[in-house]
Structure formats: C-alpha cells, structure tokens
Motif scaffolding. Structure first.
Motif, PDB file in Angstrom:
ATOM      1  N   LEU A  36       1.175  -0.811  -0.449  1.00 35.16           N
ATOM      2  CA  LEU A  36       0.374  -0.211   0.297  1.00 35.16           C
ATOM      3  C   LEU A  36       1.089   1.440   0.077  1.00 35.16           C
ATOM      4  CD1 LEU A  36      -2.586   1.154   0.156  1.00 35.16           C
ATOM      5  CD2 LEU A  36      -2.383   1.221   2.884  1.00 35.16           C
ATOM      6  N   GLU A  37       1.920   1.325   0.682  1.00 37.25           N
ATOM      7  CA  GLU A  37       3.120   2.527   1.600  1.00 37.25           C
ATOM      8  C   GLU A  37       3.348   2.890  -0.631  1.00 37.25           C
ATOM      9  OE1 GLU A  37       6.761   3.875   3.279  1.00 37.25           O
ATOM     10  OE2 GLU A  37       5.845   2.175   3.872  1.00 37.25           O
ATOM     11  N   LYS A  38       3.930   1.902  -1.607  1.00 39.99           N
ATOM     12  CA  LYS A  38       4.406   1.411  -2.973  1.00 39.99           C
ATOM     13  C   LYS A  38       3.313   2.011  -3.826  1.00 39.99           C
ATOM     14  CE  LYS A  38       6.979  -1.030  -5.908  1.00 39.99           C
ATOM     15  NZ  LYS A  38       6.120  -1.019  -7.135  1.00 39.99           N
ATOM     16  N   TYR A  39       2.180   1.319  -3.420  1.00 42.58           N
ATOM     17  CA  TYR A  39       0.743   2.295  -4.326  1.00 42.58           C
ATOM     18  C   TYR A  39       0.766   3.682  -4.053  1.00 42.58           C
ATOM     19  CZ  TYR A  39      -3.189   3.059  -6.886  1.00 42.58           C
ATOM     20  OH  TYR A  39      -4.140   3.716  -7.938  1.00 42.58           O
ATOM     21  N   LEU A  40       1.107   3.886  -2.863  1.00 43.72           N
ATOM     22  CA  LEU A  40       0.025   6.377  -1.956  1.00 43.72           C
ATOM     23  C   LEU A  40       1.650   6.447  -2.538  1.00 43.72           C
ATOM     24  CD1 LEU A  40      -0.892   5.179   0.945  1.00 43.72           C
ATOM     25  CD2 LEU A  40      -2.481   5.536  -0.995  1.00 43.72           C
ATOM     26  N   GLY A  41       2.625   5.855  -2.452  1.00 46.28           N
ATOM     27  CA  GLY A  41       4.022   6.927  -2.642  1.00 46.28           C
ATOM     28  C   GLY A  41       4.784   7.040  -4.382  1.00 46.28           C
ATOM     29  N   GLU A  42       3.260   5.889  -5.839  1.00 45.00           N
ATOM     30  CA  GLU A  42       3.360   6.202  -6.641  1.00 45.00           C
ATOM     31  C   GLU A  42       2.849   7.237  -7.228  1.00 45.00           C
ATOM     32  OE1 GLU A  42       3.423   2.302  -8.175  1.00 45.00           O
ATOM     33  OE2 GLU A  42       5.557   2.313  -8.174  1.00 45.00           O
ATOM     34  N   ASN A  79      -8.228  12.415  -1.678  1.00 50.02           N
ATOM     35  CA  ASN A  79      -8.837  11.700  -2.699  1.00 50.02           C
ATOM     36  C   ASN A  79      -7.983   9.917  -2.883  1.00 50.02           C
ATOM     37  OD1 ASN A  79      -9.022  13.728  -4.508  1.00 50.02           O
ATOM     38  ND2 ASN A  79      -7.189  14.531  -4.702  1.00 50.02           N
ATOM     39  N   LEU A  80      -7.111   9.881  -2.295  1.00 51.52           N
ATOM     40  CA  LEU A  80      -6.651   8.635  -1.845  1.00 51.52           C
ATOM     41  C   LEU A  80      -7.350   7.353  -0.315  1.00 51.52           C
ATOM     42  CD1 LEU A  80      -2.734   9.045  -2.704  1.00 51.52           C
ATOM     43  CD2 LEU A  80      -4.648   7.995  -4.367  1.00 51.52           C
ATOM     44  N   LEU A  81      -8.420   7.907   0.115  1.00 50.21           N
ATOM     45  CA  LEU A  81      -9.011   7.984   1.383  1.00 50.21           C
ATOM     46  C   LEU A  81      -9.764   6.686   0.933  1.00 50.21           C
ATOM     47  CD1 LEU A  81      -8.852   7.833   4.478  1.00 50.21           C
ATOM     48  CD2 LEU A  81     -10.937   9.413   3.810  1.00 50.21           C
ATOM     49  N   TYR A  82     -10.391   6.797  -0.420  1.00 49.54           N
ATOM     50  CA  TYR A  82     -11.313   5.544  -1.224  1.00 49.54           C
ATOM     51  C   TYR A  82     -10.318   4.039  -0.823  1.00 49.54           C
ATOM     52  CZ  TYR A  82      -8.818   4.954  -5.242  1.00 49.54           C
ATOM     53  OH  TYR A  82      -7.694   4.510  -6.303  1.00 49.54           O
ATOM     54  N   LEU A  83      -9.738   4.051  -1.090  1.00 48.79           N
ATOM     55  CA  LEU A  83      -8.333   3.032  -1.324  1.00 48.79           C
ATOM     56  C   LEU A  83      -8.309   1.820   0.413  1.00 48.79           C
ATOM     57  CD1 LEU A  83      -4.998   3.915  -2.997  1.00 48.79           C
ATOM     58  CD2 LEU A  83      -6.900   1.967  -3.802  1.00 48.79           C
ATOM     59  N   PHE A  84      -8.536   2.949   1.033  1.00 48.42           N
ATOM     60  CA  PHE A  84      -9.061   2.078   2.486  1.00 48.42           C
ATOM     61  C   PHE A  84     -10.409   2.138   2.978  1.00 48.42           C
ATOM     62  CE2 PHE A  84     -10.176   3.202   7.637  1.00 48.42           C
ATOM     63  CZ  PHE A  84      -9.671   2.127   8.033  1.00 48.42           C
ATOM     64  N   GLU A  85     -11.674   3.085   2.432  1.00 49.16           N
ATOM     65  CA  GLU A  85     -13.200   2.882   3.117  1.00 49.16           C
ATOM     66  C   GLU A  85     -13.613   2.207   2.155  1.00 49.16           C
ATOM     67  OE1 GLU A  85     -13.466   7.613   4.570  1.00 49.16           O
ATOM     68  OE2 GLU A  85     -13.777   7.305   2.676  1.00 49.16           O
ATOM     69  N   VAL A  86     -13.390   2.006   0.920  1.00 49.52           N
ATOM     70  CA  VAL A  86     -13.901   1.070   0.226  1.00 49.52           C
ATOM     71  C   VAL A  86     -13.709  -0.478   0.268  1.00 49.52           C
ATOM     72  CG1 VAL A  86     -14.536   0.368  -1.994  1.00 49.52           C
ATOM     73  CG2 VAL A  86     -14.396   2.768  -1.796  1.00 49.52           C
ATOM     74  N   PRO A  87     -13.048  -0.722   0.598  1.00 47.40           N
ATOM     75  CA  PRO A  87     -12.727  -2.301   0.783  1.00 47.40           C
ATOM     76  C   PRO A  87     -12.922  -2.692   1.825  1.00 47.40           C
ATOM     77  CG  PRO A  87     -10.213  -1.136   0.640  1.00 47.40           C
ATOM     78  CD  PRO A  87     -11.831  -0.610   0.156  1.00 47.40           C
ATOM     79  N   LEU A  88     -12.927  -1.603   2.634  1.00 44.82           N
ATOM     80  CA  LEU A  88     -13.289  -1.770   4.718  1.00 44.82           C
ATOM     81  C   LEU A  88     -15.113  -1.682   4.644  1.00 44.82           C
ATOM     82  CD1 LEU A  88     -13.023  -1.961   7.700  1.00 44.82           C
ATOM     83  CD2 LEU A  88     -13.216   0.372   7.537  1.00 44.82           C
ATOM     84  N   ILE A  89     -15.955  -1.211   4.051  1.00 44.29           N
ATOM     85  CA  ILE A  89     -16.935  -0.878   3.799  1.00 44.29           C
ATOM     86  C   ILE A  89     -17.410  -2.136   3.093  1.00 44.29           C
ATOM     87  CG2 ILE A  89     -18.758   0.509   2.928  1.00 44.29           C
ATOM     88  CD1 ILE A  89     -17.188   2.668   2.960  1.00 44.29           C
ATOM     89  N   LYS A  90     -17.093  -2.592   2.198  1.00 41.74           N
ATOM     90  CA  LYS A  90     -16.977  -3.735   1.232  1.00 41.74           C
ATOM     91  C   LYS A  90     -16.944  -4.880   1.983  1.00 41.74           C
ATOM     92  CE  LYS A  90     -16.563  -4.053  -3.017  1.00 41.74           C
ATOM     93  NZ  LYS A  90     -15.418  -4.614  -4.716  1.00 41.74           N
ATOM     94  N   ALA A  91     -16.040  -5.324   3.385  1.00 42.29           N
ATOM     95  CA  ALA A  91     -15.708  -6.456   3.628  1.00 42.29           C
ATOM     96  C   ALA A  91     -17.106  -6.348   4.723  1.00 42.29           C
ATOM     97  CB  ALA A  91     -14.176  -6.778   4.398  1.00 42.29           C
ATOM     98  N   SER A  92     -17.053  -5.047   5.251  1.00 41.62           N
ATOM     99  CA  SER A  92     -17.944  -4.866   6.869  1.00 41.62           C
ATOM    100  C   SER A  92     -19.512  -5.047   5.860  1.00 41.62           C
ATOM    101  CB  SER A  92     -17.884  -3.556   7.350  1.00 41.62           C
ATOM    102  OG  SER A  92     -16.642  -3.848   7.354  1.00 41.62           O
ATOM    103  N   THR A  93     -20.400  -4.869   5.264  1.00 41.52           N
ATOM    104  CA  THR A  93     -21.487  -5.107   4.392  1.00 41.52           C
ATOM    105  C   THR A  93     -21.658  -6.942   4.027  1.00 41.52           C
ATOM    106  OG1 THR A  93     -21.178  -2.718   3.192  1.00 41.52           O
ATOM    107  CG2 THR A  93     -22.761  -4.672   2.563  1.00 41.52           C
ATOM    108  N   LYS A  94     -20.797  -7.025   3.664  1.00 44.81           N
ATOM    109  CA  LYS A  94     -20.676  -9.016   3.280  1.00 44.81           C
ATOM    110  C   LYS A  94     -20.666  -9.492   4.696  1.00 44.81           C
ATOM    111  CE  LYS A  94     -18.082 -12.707   1.122  1.00 44.81           C
ATOM    112  NZ  LYS A  94     -16.729 -12.781  -0.070  1.00 44.81           N
ATOM    113  N   LYS A  95     -19.933  -8.832   5.637  1.00 41.33           N
ATOM    114  CA  LYS A  95     -20.058  -9.941   6.560  1.00 41.33           C
ATOM    115  C   LYS A  95     -20.912  -9.665   7.574  1.00 41.33           C
ATOM    116  CE  LYS A  95     -16.840 -10.364  10.938  1.00 41.33           C
ATOM    117  NZ  LYS A  95     -15.608 -10.504  11.401  1.00 41.33           N
ATOM    118  N   TYR A  96     -21.139  -8.265   7.787  1.00 43.99           N
ATOM    119  CA  TYR A  96     -22.825  -8.154   8.757  1.00 43.99           C
ATOM    120  C   TYR A  96     -24.213  -8.167   7.951  1.00 43.99           C
ATOM    121  CZ  TYR A  96     -18.267  -7.511  11.641  1.00 43.99           C
ATOM    122  OH  TYR A  96     -17.712  -7.330  12.314  1.00 43.99           O
TER     123      TYR A  96
END
Length: 250
Positions: free
Chosen positions: A189-195, A205-222
């Motif tokens: 993740l650090e390498k991708y963000l750095g580039e 602009n880059l916060l979605y890289l954390f929020e999207v998978p977190l929301i998707k995983a949470s929605t799938k689980k809960y």
C-alpha cells in the motif's frame, strides 16, 4: 489443443457447433468479450493451425511475404482488418479457410458475408457451471505453479469482471495472499500510494483505498447497514454518505 470448458447448456451447444466445424470446410466467426474462451474454441476447431493477428497478417499479404495455400488458419481481431478486398482476394486465390475471432460484430459487410457460421460465446456471468470448473482448473494450476497446497474454495477470491483474464489473476492472488501478512500489505500500500502522490488533496483523493474495501468487507460480513454502522463505529448518516460517495466502487 486448448480446452474449451463446456459445463453449462449454452456452452455445450457452442461446443457441438464447434465439433460440426471440425468436419465441414467453411469459414466461421467466433464472437465474444475478452477472456470468454474464443481462442480456446478456435483451437478446438483447428487444433493444428496457427493463430495470426489480423493487422500483421494484412501487412504480410501486402508485402507478399506470406506463403500459404490450401490451408486453414485462425485470425485474431478480424475486425481490425482495413483492406478487406485485398484480404478476400488472398483467401480466395490461395484457398484459405479461416476461423476468425472478434470482440464485436461491427465488421465490414463484405467480410461478414463470407462466414457460414457465427458462434457467440457469452461472458462467465452467464455461465455458472463453467465458472466453477474454471475456478477449480486455475486453483489447481496455481497450486502446482506456486508449489503450494490447494486452498479451500471459501478462501478463493473470484473476480470475473474480465472473464477468465481476471478470474485466473484473482485465483493466483488468493494463493499469494495466503503467504503475506499485515507487514506486506502495508508495504504494498505504501508503494502504491507513493507512486500516486503529487496532486493536491491527495489524502481525500486516496482515502477510498482504505474506505471502499473496509465498507465492502463489513457489508459482506454484517449484511445490514445498522450492523455495519455499529461495528465500524460510524453513525448511520456518516455511513450513508460514504456509501453514496463510493457507490460506483461498491
């Protein structure tokens, strides 16, 4: 010869037509999106034939550097031909049979008219049994290639947005994921963000890289937004705003 997976009824019908094409000397066109198995099907029909890229073949015909007669060939991306008259003259003069591949049916009418049979291969979204068979095939392939024990189907990430292209990649990623931990994830993740830093408002602009998978995983689980909100520690208004912000990625 490539294997064309045919577990669904629609795929079995396509394979039956392909068997017919093995026995009759006619031109045929195979249509379908990227990664649906067009080349595998073409090679099933003509297992001993070469595959030619249409643009390269056209150039070779123009330069008179190709010497084929009384032969059968596979042509990829037939829709990219531009000199149709030259091509048609060449196949007629040299008695060339073609099995052509294209991702779309927007062909010159003169070219369309030479095909006696058109086979349209649907996406994996419409081929559930084929997809299951391909998942097993790619999982076995990944296990052997990476010298790992086969992992359970529940741990496999399956992405069929680009049919077999994305499916194979996602299966291999599933195996690689088994070997990495939090430290490696943070490193990637650090390498991708750095580039991708450099613009204003990079954090937003880059916060979605954390929020999207977190929301998707949470929605799938809960399942429900109430439970997602509770376990993420967000109020429901904030969660709804984030769902709206990222709706194209969720």
């Amino acid at each position: 010869m490539q294997d064309f997976i045919a577990q669904d009824e629609i795929s079995k019908e396509i394979l039956n037509s392909a068997k017919l094409l093995q026995a009759v000397n006619v031109h045929a066109l195979i249509l379908g999106g990227a990664g649906v198995g067009k080349k595998s099907l073409a090679q099933y029909i003509l297992p001993n034939s070469n595959i030619y890229n249409s643009k390269s073949l056209q150039q070779d015909i123009q330069d008179e550097v190709i010497n084929l007669q009384n032969d059968a060939i596979i042509i990829d991306k037939i829709d990219e031909l531009t000199n149709i008259d030259l091509f048609l003259k060449w196949i007629n003069t040299n008695d060339i049979r073609i099995i052509a591949i294209s991702e779309n049916n927007m062909l010159n009418q003169k070219l369309k008219d030479i095909f006696s049979i058109n086979l349209e291969v649907p996406s994996l979204h419409k081929r559930e049994l084929d997809t299951k068979a391909l998942i097993h095939k790619f999982s076995l392939e990944a296990s052997r290639t990476l010298d790992m024990e086969m992992i359970s189907s529940s741990k496999l990430i399956t992405n069929i947005t680009n049919n077999t292209h994305s499916l194979r990649k996602s299966i291999y990623f599933s195996y690689l994921f088994e070997t990495i931990g939090e430290e490696e994830i943070l490193m990637f993740l650090e390498k991708y963000l750095g580039e991708n830093l450099g613009e204003d408002n990079a954090y937003k602009n880059l916060l979605y890289l954390f929020e999207v998978p977190l929301i998707k995983a949470s929605t799938k689980k809960y399942k429900s937004q109430v439970q997602v909100s509770k376990h993420l520690g967000l109020n429901r208004i904030t969660l709804r705003k984030k769902l709206e912000t990222h709706k194209e990625l969720l």
